[in-house]
Design a protein around this motif. Structure first.
Motif, PDB file in Angstrom:
ATOM      1  N   VAL A   1      20.876  26.090   8.095  1.00  0.00           N
ATOM      2  CA  VAL A   1      21.645  24.983   7.527  1.00  0.00           C
ATOM      3  C   VAL A   1      22.601  24.402   8.566  1.00  0.00           C
ATOM      4  O   VAL A   1      22.689  23.178   8.743  1.00  0.00           O
ATOM      5  N   VAL A   2      23.326  25.253   9.262  1.00  0.00           N
ATOM      6  CA  VAL A   2      24.307  24.787  10.253  1.00  0.00           C
ATOM      7  C   VAL A   2      23.612  24.013  11.367  1.00  0.00           C
ATOM      8  O   VAL A   2      24.096  22.956  11.803  1.00  0.00           O
ATOM      9  N   LYS A   3      22.489  24.509  11.830  1.00  0.00           N
ATOM     10  CA  LYS A   3      21.770  23.836  12.922  1.00  0.00           C
ATOM     11  C   LYS A   3      21.406  22.410  12.525  1.00  0.00           C
ATOM     12  O   LYS A   3      21.609  21.467  13.320  1.00  0.00           O
ATOM     13  N   GLN A   4      20.881  22.226  11.318  1.00  0.00           N
ATOM     14  CA  GLN A   4      20.500  20.884  10.892  1.00  0.00           C
ATOM     15  C   GLN A   4      21.718  19.985  10.713  1.00  0.00           C
ATOM     16  O   GLN A   4      21.683  18.802  11.068  1.00  0.00           O
ATOM     17  N   ILE A   5      22.787  20.534  10.161  1.00  0.00           N
ATOM     18  CA  ILE A   5      23.990  19.717   9.950  1.00  0.00           C
ATOM     19  C   ILE A   5      24.581  19.265  11.278  1.00  0.00           C
ATOM     20  O   ILE A   5      24.961  18.090  11.442  1.00  0.00           O
ATOM     21  N   LEU A   6      24.639  20.162  12.248  1.00  0.00           N
ATOM     22  CA  LEU A   6      25.252  19.798  13.532  1.00  0.00           C
ATOM     23  C   LEU A   6      24.340  18.917  14.383  1.00  0.00           C
ATOM     24  O   LEU A   6      24.819  18.149  15.216  1.00  0.00           O
ATOM     25  N   GLU A   7      23.033  19.011  14.174  1.00  0.00           N
ATOM     26  CA  GLU A   7      22.110  18.181  14.947  1.00  0.00           C
ATOM     27  C   GLU A   7      21.841  16.834  14.283  1.00  0.00           C
ATOM     28  O   GLU A   7      21.720  15.812  14.961  1.00  0.00           O
ATOM     29  N   LYS A   8      21.741  16.816  12.937  1.00  0.00           N
ATOM     30  CA  LYS A   8      21.341  15.604  12.226  1.00  0.00           C
ATOM     31  C   LYS A   8      22.420  15.030  11.319  1.00  0.00           C
ATOM     32  O   LYS A   8      22.263  13.946  10.786  1.00  0.00           O
ATOM     33  N   GLY A   9      23.490  15.800  11.100  1.00  0.00           N
ATOM     34  CA  GLY A   9      24.542  15.352  10.194  1.00  0.00           C
ATOM     35  C   GLY A   9      24.280  15.696   8.749  1.00  0.00           C
ATOM     36  O   GLY A   9      25.123  15.447   7.883  1.00  0.00           O
ATOM     37  N   LYS A  10      23.127  16.285   8.469  1.00  0.00           N
ATOM     38  CA  LYS A  10      22.771  16.688   7.107  1.00  0.00           C
ATOM     39  C   LYS A  10      21.587  17.629   7.180  1.00  0.00           C
ATOM     40  O   LYS A  10      20.955  17.799   8.243  1.00  0.00           O
ATOM     41  N   VAL A  11      21.261  18.246   6.038  1.00  0.00           N
ATOM     42  CA  VAL A  11      20.082  19.107   5.961  1.00  0.00           C
ATOM     43  C   VAL A  11      18.967  18.298   5.309  1.00  0.00           C
ATOM     44  O   VAL A  11      19.116  17.799   4.195  1.00  0.00           O
ATOM     45  N   ALA A  12      17.860  18.137   6.031  1.00  0.00           N
ATOM     46  CA  ALA A  12      16.728  17.381   5.496  1.00  0.00           C
ATOM     47  C   ALA A  12      16.005  18.242   4.456  1.00  0.00           C
ATOM     48  O   ALA A  12      15.440  19.279   4.791  1.00  0.00           O
ATOM     49  N   ARG A  13      16.052  17.822   3.206  1.00  0.00           N
ATOM     50  CA  ARG A  13      15.405  18.558   2.124  1.00  0.00           C
ATOM     51  C   ARG A  13      14.364  17.668   1.448  1.00  0.00           C
ATOM     52  O   ARG A  13      14.557  16.452   1.331  1.00  0.00           O
ATOM     53  N   PRO A  14      13.257  18.249   0.994  1.00  0.00           N
ATOM     54  CA  PRO A  14      12.186  17.453   0.380  1.00  0.00           C
ATOM     55  C   PRO A  14      12.589  16.840  -0.952  1.00  0.00           C
ATOM     56  O   PRO A  14      13.452  17.357  -1.652  1.00  0.00           O
ATOM     57  N   TYR A  15      11.908  15.755  -1.284  1.00  0.00           N
ATOM     58  CA  TYR A  15      12.300  14.921  -2.425  1.00  0.00           C
ATOM     59  C   TYR A  15      11.057  14.418  -3.134  1.00  0.00           C
ATOM     60  O   TYR A  15      10.111  13.926  -2.505  1.00  0.00           O
ATOM     61  N   LEU A  16      11.034  14.578  -4.467  1.00  0.00           N
ATOM     62  CA  LEU A  16       9.920  14.083  -5.276  1.00  0.00           C
ATOM     63  C   LEU A  16      10.180  12.703  -5.864  1.00  0.00           C
ATOM     64  O   LEU A  16       9.268  11.899  -6.008  1.00  0.00           O
ATOM     65  N   GLY A  17      11.419  12.454  -6.242  1.00  0.00           N
ATOM     66  CA  GLY A  17      11.741  11.176  -6.870  1.00  0.00           C
ATOM     67  C   GLY A  17      11.495  11.179  -8.366  1.00  0.00           C
ATOM     68  O   GLY A  17      10.891  10.256  -8.906  1.00  0.00           O
ATOM     69  N   ILE A  18      11.953  12.246  -9.030  1.00  0.00           N
ATOM     70  CA  ILE A  18      11.838  12.315 -10.489  1.00  0.00           C
ATOM     71  C   ILE A  18      13.150  12.818 -11.079  1.00  0.00           C
ATOM     72  O   ILE A  18      13.978  13.409 -10.380  1.00  0.00           O
ATOM     73  N   ARG A  19      13.331  12.576 -12.369  1.00  0.00           N
ATOM     74  CA  ARG A  19      14.348  13.257 -13.157  1.00  0.00           C
ATOM     75  C   ARG A  19      13.599  14.146 -14.131  1.00  0.00           C
ATOM     76  O   ARG A  19      12.565  13.741 -14.672  1.00  0.00           O
ATOM     77  N   SER A  20      14.109  15.346 -14.346  1.00  0.00           N
ATOM     78  CA  SER A  20      13.329  16.290 -15.136  1.00  0.00           C
ATOM     79  C   SER A  20      14.220  17.257 -15.896  1.00  0.00           C
ATOM     80  O   SER A  20      15.407  17.389 -15.612  1.00  0.00           O
ATOM     81  N   VAL A  21      13.619  17.939 -16.855  1.00  0.00           N
ATOM     82  CA  VAL A  21      14.270  18.980 -17.642  1.00  0.00           C
ATOM     83  C   VAL A  21      13.411  20.234 -17.544  1.00  0.00           C
ATOM     84  O   VAL A  21      12.184  20.161 -17.728  1.00  0.00           O
ATOM     85  N   SER A  22      14.020  21.365 -17.259  1.00  0.00           N
ATOM     86  CA  SER A  22      13.269  22.615 -17.148  1.00  0.00           C
ATOM     87  C   SER A  22      12.780  23.083 -18.515  1.00  0.00           C
ATOM     88  O   SER A  22      13.481  22.963 -19.520  1.00  0.00           O
ATOM     89  N   ILE A  23      11.576  23.618 -18.537  1.00  0.00           N
ATOM     90  CA  ILE A  23      10.982  24.145 -19.760  1.00  0.00           C
ATOM     91  C   ILE A  23      11.144  25.664 -19.775  1.00  0.00           C
ATOM     92  O   ILE A  23      10.821  26.342 -18.796  1.00  0.00           O
ATOM     93  N   THR A  24      11.658  26.186 -20.864  1.00  0.00           N
ATOM     94  CA  THR A  24      11.767  27.632 -21.044  1.00  0.00           C
ATOM     95  C   THR A  24      10.714  28.102 -22.046  1.00  0.00           C
ATOM     96  O   THR A  24      10.133  27.295 -22.786  1.00  0.00           O
ATOM     97  N   ARG A  25      10.490  29.405 -22.091  1.00  0.00           N
ATOM     98  CA  ARG A  25       9.508  29.944 -23.033  1.00  0.00           C
ATOM     99  C   ARG A  25       9.904  29.649 -24.477  1.00  0.00           C
ATOM    100  O   ARG A  25       9.063  29.325 -25.315  1.00  0.00           O
ATOM    101  N   ASN A  26      11.188  29.773 -24.776  1.00  0.00           N
ATOM    102  CA  ASN A  26      11.655  29.506 -26.136  1.00  0.00           C
ATOM    103  C   ASN A  26      11.395  28.060 -26.543  1.00  0.00           C
ATOM    104  O   ASN A  26      10.966  27.778 -27.670  1.00  0.00           O
TER     105      ASN A  26
END
Length: 389
Positions: free
Chosen positions: A281-306
């Motif tokens: 995390v630190v390496k990416q922040i100091l090199e790029k100014g942020k941590v590059a994380r993948p993105y789907l482009g959705i809003r969602s709600v988690s499904i539980t067994r119940n």
């Protein structure tokens, strides 16, 4: 219900998610380290070396130092002497809340945590929940000097890590060890500002377990955590967990006090983020100014067994898509509102592996196969992951 009505199911799932989160709140309340638990208990009224190196690609390389060779009768004191000067207290002056309904101004409040300098240029690692909602940040060094600090960036919600910086240079710093080499039973030292008032408090324990998972919210699980029985208190958040070589092998993040359901009380259950995650995390922040994380482009709600049983859903895990960002990776791949995402690549999305954790296994720009349940039919779609804005 025997007939699945996707048109009306979305808001019902949202309501169920709220109810279930209230039902499990007693368990979640036993986890102290998330911002709500820490800040609620630690709020108080505010009162008036060698240089870092550059790798071949121009990136940040953690400064190094020779590890301690244990000799004599005071090995713990030697470790503290090495790392202690780099441990700081982080003071978060919280953003002022609006006046009350009666027009009475609210007094500013502050929260206190810990951090550790990992670069002589004044870069400090701490927990994001320590600095969340800050109007002003200050750092108290081990020698008592107080300095203003700025938030460089953070990796929330993927990890509970943030990087700060204080002006100046030639600060005492701690080196990062290799957390992959840790073994249960190995002795460790925790250093931090217990309760915010007792700066550089030292406690000793062992590595109790590795690869632990902690559910901190309905949609977030901290994975790969180090478990230790070294005493960790409020105010220790963001401080270092150190091995007997004088290397930081974790950032103290959470403690578990017990279960709200059974009333059982636990002792010696502390958890730290591994140093290899910190280094990434630190390496990416100091090199790029942020941590590059993948993105789907959705809003969602988690499904539980119940929820799946109650609504007679076609699957008992995954996430229900409530909205798709137009032009985003999911939209381009053909994912639609009311779809259920079941897995990405080889990773199943479920209660112990939320979507955000599953995404962390992949890189931005990577093409992945997403298993989707649509109208009780299974589809497999190819998605090129974007970069989280």
């Amino acid at each position: 219900m025997s007939e699945w009505n996707s048109k009306h199911w979305g808001w019902r799932v949202l309501l169920a998610a709220v109810l279930i989160s209230l039902l499990v709140g007693g368990v979640a309340g036993g986890l102290v380290g998330a911002s709500a638990a820490y800040l609620t208990l630690s709020l108080r009224r505010a009162t008036p070396a060698p240089a870092a190196t550059t790798g071949a690609s121009g990136g940040w390389t953690p400064p190094s130092a020779s590890p301690i060779v244990i000799t004599g009768t005071q090995p713990i004191a030697a470790v503290v002497s090495r790392v202690g000067p780099a441990v700081v207290t982080v003071v978060n002056r919280l953003q002022t809340r609006p006046p009350s309904w009666f027009g009475i101004p609210t007094e500013p409040q502050q929260a206190t945590g810990s951090g550790v300098i990992i670069d002589p240029r004044g870069y400090i690692v701490t927990n994001y929940h320590v600095v969340e909602g800050a109007a002003e940040l200050t750092v108290i060094l081990a020698d008592g000097n107080t300095l203003p600090a700025r938030l460089v960036s953070h990796d929330y919600p993927f990890t509970d890590l943030a990087v700060l910086q204080v002006e100046g240079g030639n600060y005492p710093y701690a080196t990062l060890g290799d957390s992959d080499l840790l073994q249960p039973g190995e002795q460790v030292v925790a250093i931090g500002s217990a309760l915010g008032d007792f700066r550089n408090t030292v406690t000793v324990g062992v590595i109790s377990g590795l690869g632990r998972s902690l559910q901190v919210s309905d949609d977030q699980v901290l994975e790969g955590m180090i478990q230790t029985d070294a005493a960790i208190n409020h105010g220790n958040s963001g401080g270092p967990l150190v091995n007997m070589r004088g290397e930081v092998i974790g950032i103290n993040t959470a403690i578990v006090r017990g279960s709200g359901f059974s009333g059982d009380v636990a002792e010696g259950l502390g958890f730290a983020i591994p140093s290899n995650t910190v280094a990434y995390v630190v390496k990416q922040i100091l090199e790029k100014g942020k941590v590059a994380r993948p993105y789907l482009g959705i809003r969602s709600v988690s499904i539980t067994r119940n929820m799946a049983v109650y609504y007679d859903l076609p699957v008992d895990h995954g996430v229900y898509v409530t909205a798709v960002v137009r032009g985003g990776p999911a939209d381009k791949a053909g994912i639609r509102k009311d779809d259920i995402l079941v897995s990405i690549g080889e990773y199943t999305i479920d209660e112990t592996h939320p979507l955000i954790n599953v995404l962390s296994h992949f890189e931005t720009g990577q093409e992945v196969e997403v298993q989707v349940n649509r109208d009780r039919q299974t589809l497999r779609l190819k998605v090129v992951l974007g970069e989280r804005p």
